[in-house]
Design an enzyme around this catalytic site. Structure first.
Site, mmCIF file in Angstrom:
data_model
loop_
_atom_site.group_PDB
_atom_site.id
_atom_site.type_symbol
_atom_site.label_atom_id
_atom_site.label_comp_id
_atom_site.label_asym_id
_atom_site.label_seq_id
_atom_site.Cartn_x
_atom_site.Cartn_y
_atom_site.Cartn_z
ATOM 1 N N GLU A 33 -36.257 -11.750 11.480
ATOM 2 C CA GLU A 33 -35.471 -12.227 12.617
ATOM 3 C C GLU A 33 -34.674 -11.034 13.153
ATOM 4 O OE1 GLU A 33 -32.072 -15.550 13.836
ATOM 5 O OE2 GLU A 33 -32.863 -15.508 11.789
ATOM 6 N N ARG A 257 -37.440 -12.490 -4.695
ATOM 7 C CA ARG A 257 -36.791 -11.507 -3.838
ATOM 8 C C ARG A 257 -36.206 -10.385 -4.687
ATOM 9 N NH1 ARG A 257 -31.978 -14.456 -0.927
ATOM 10 N NH2 ARG A 257 -31.577 -12.327 -0.212
ATOM 11 N N LYS A 267 -27.070 -10.715 3.983
ATOM 12 C CA LYS A 267 -26.777 -10.192 5.316
ATOM 13 C C LYS A 267 -25.355 -10.581 5.739
ATOM 14 C CE LYS A 267 -30.302 -10.121 8.141
ATOM 15 N NZ LYS A 267 -31.333 -10.531 9.117
#
Length: 554
Positions: A33, A257, A267
């Site tokens: 994104e 991850r 983030k």
């Protein structure tokens, strides 16, 4: 005999799919994104998606998930593209979820016409309440029984801009009692009167991630849609959309991850560090963003090697950041140009060397690379060495300079300390030494053997540089287990600026893409803050793992 590396679980799946004829070739995608900068967790995903496609003769699409116009920007698009290229990968197609807005809208209409989606006037709070809990079933919305025709009309009106943000949403009609919360009539479209970075003001309704993702995969005929473990609960919905829309059956697979010690990958938390000025920006060399590690001097080769070493797992685990630093050191040792720089200078006067004389010595650029060549190093009567390389009263195994003791100056001569000068406070300000003319490196006929070798710079020819000594941003090894606010664990010693370091003049030729080993000091690179008259160098990593020593001490 070289031991063949075993396949990870994704490679096994791909090989089975190819050998069984399920797929003739594989197609993967990297779907960020564009609402921020990529970090090391993304680097793992990039290496995995592009690496699989390369290994098995397929290709990878770079697809921007640009379905939220409020948080997205072309600045992030460009930074993401730069990061992927820097890591050494090239996508086949550059695509955007917004490329498919018309198709996604038609998919939504198709679900409505199959009575599998409806327009809901409930508020976000009411929808959350309707969802129930993991242990209690949800309740049907009072708008769930709208007719197909009514829903088609209302959805068209949503698209036409008749309603305000939040006034209506489009929801899938699945099962409000489903065990999987994601299957309880999830939202497919919401109203957002916001300017989109690519489509402008054409749209005021935007698809949710879950609705855009799988369908975009299907449109692109992605064979292996690889996500992190948190998307496991989303897989059932991913497959439901593909089944009901009767489109290409892309398949989702999940892997663990990247979680690293002394690091945050959230983030949201990284944004806090930037906004609250704990760091200088997204590319602050202490940050785990790709732009930050690039600025710090990490190489793409070392990051790819790190991602290969940690492998692909199905379970979450915590990777030691020391492994990343090891990979960086290993690569830099092979490519870094050797240079000499003195951080805490102590002046040496070679009393038997002619005043005014300058000798040009030769130093190899990299002993690990026979093709790296050599550089010229000026040598003169007055030199700088490190303060720590002299002791007035030296212990038995101190092999550096002390009264009456001899050492070799790197690339130069053997010298002996004869005397020293002190200031009023008792601090040593100057050493008086003699050199052995027959001991020049490469043509030594002196017959003298010494155990210590020191780096140095000629006082007359030295250039002044600034160095920024970076260390780990956090003191806590596992921040997910650390008590209190994560910012309480910031390492106060994560940056030490040394404004005046004396370096050999060859560094005036430094280039941004080159890497340097300052002898005995660590690996460094030129920072973009550098300008004429002021060179700034970032320490990429120390020569050895200093944290391992600290752990042993503790």
């Amino acid at each position: 005999m070289i031991e063949e590396k075993s396949l990870n679980f994704l490679e096994e799946i791909v090989e089975n799919d190819l050998s069984s004829g399920k797929h003739k070739s594989i197609v993967t995608r990297f779907p960020p994104e564009p609402n921020g900068y990529l970090h090391m967790g993304h680097a793992k995903s990039i290496c995995l998606n592009f690496g699989l496609a390369l290994k098995y003769g397929g290709y990878t699409n770079l697809r921007f998930d640009d379905t939220n116009p409020i948080t997205e920007d072309t600045e992030y698009v460009e930074s993401i593209k730069n990061d992927v290229k820097w890591l050494g990968f090239q996508w086949k197609n550059e695509l955007y979820a917004s490329d498919y807005f018309n198709q996604l809208y038609e998919f939504a209409v198709k679900l409505i016409k199959k009575d599998l989606a409806y327009v809901d006037d409930s508020t976000s709070e009411e929808i959350a309440e309707q969802k129930g809990t993991p242990t209690q079933p949800g309740k049907n919305s009072p708008f769930r029984s709208r007719t197909v025709d009514e829903n088609v009309k209302l959805f068209e009106e949503m698209k036409a801009g008749k309603y305000k943000d939040g006034e209506k949403v489009l929801r899938a009609k699945i099962d409000m009692g489903h065990q999987n919360m994601h299957m309880r009539d999830p939202i497919l479209y919401r109203i957002k009167h916001a300017h989109h970075h690519r489509t402008g003001d054409k749209w005021c309704i935007y698809p949710m991630y879950d609705f855009a993702h799988g369908q975009s995969d299907a449109i692109e005929k992605i064979t292996h849609s690889i996500c992190t473990l948190e998307f496991i609960p989303h897989r059932e919905l991913y497959e439901w959309f593909i089944e009901k829309l009767e489109i290409y059956p892309s398949r989702q697979y999940e892997f663990a991850r990247l979680n690293m010690t002394y690091t945050v990958m959230s983030k949201r938390k990284l944004l806090q560090l930037v906004n609250e000025n704990h760091v200088s920006g997204w590319d602050d060399p202490r940050m785990p963003t790709i732009s930050a590690v690039r600025r710090r001097g990490y190489t793409p080769e070392s990051i790819r090697e790190f991602c290969d070493k940690i492998g692909v797992a199905k379970r979450e685990n915590l990777i030691d950041v020391g492994l990343l630093e090891f990979c960086v050191r290993e690569h830099l040792n092979k490519i870094a140009l050797r240079r000499m720089a003195v951080f805490d200078p102590l002046k040496i006067v070679i009393t038997n060397y002619p005043e005014g004389k300058t000798e040009i010595l030769s130093g190899e650029n990299n002993p690990e690379d026979e093709n790296s060549g050599s550089r010229e190093i000026p040598f003169s009567r007055e030199l700088y060495i490190e303060q720590e390389d002299f002791m007035e009263v030296a212990p038995k195994k101190f092999f550096r300079l002390a009264p009456g003791q001899m050492v070799r100056l790197k690339y130069a001569y053997i010298i002996r300390c004869d005397s020293f000068v002190k200031d009023a406070n008792g601090g040593i300000t100057e050493l008086h030494c003699t050199y052995i003319p027959e001991s020049r490196s490469g043509s030594d006929t002196s017959g003298i053997s010494v155990k210590g070798t020191l780096h140095w710079v000629s006082a007359q020819h030295a250039v002044t540089i600034e160095t920024r000594l970076y260390d780990r941003l956090f003191k806590a090894e596992d921040l997910s287990q650390a008590e209190g606010d994560f910012k309480e664990h910031i390492n106060p010693d994560s940056l030490l600026v040394v404004p005046k370091v004396y370096a050999e003049p060859e560094l005036l030729k430094a280039k941004g893409e080159e890497r340097y080993q300052f002898l005995r000091k660590g690996y460094f690179c030129l920072d973009p803050d550098s300008k004429d008259g002021k060179l700034v160098f970032n320490r990429t990593v120390t020569l050895k793992d200093m944290w391992a020593k600290e752990v042993k001490k503790g």
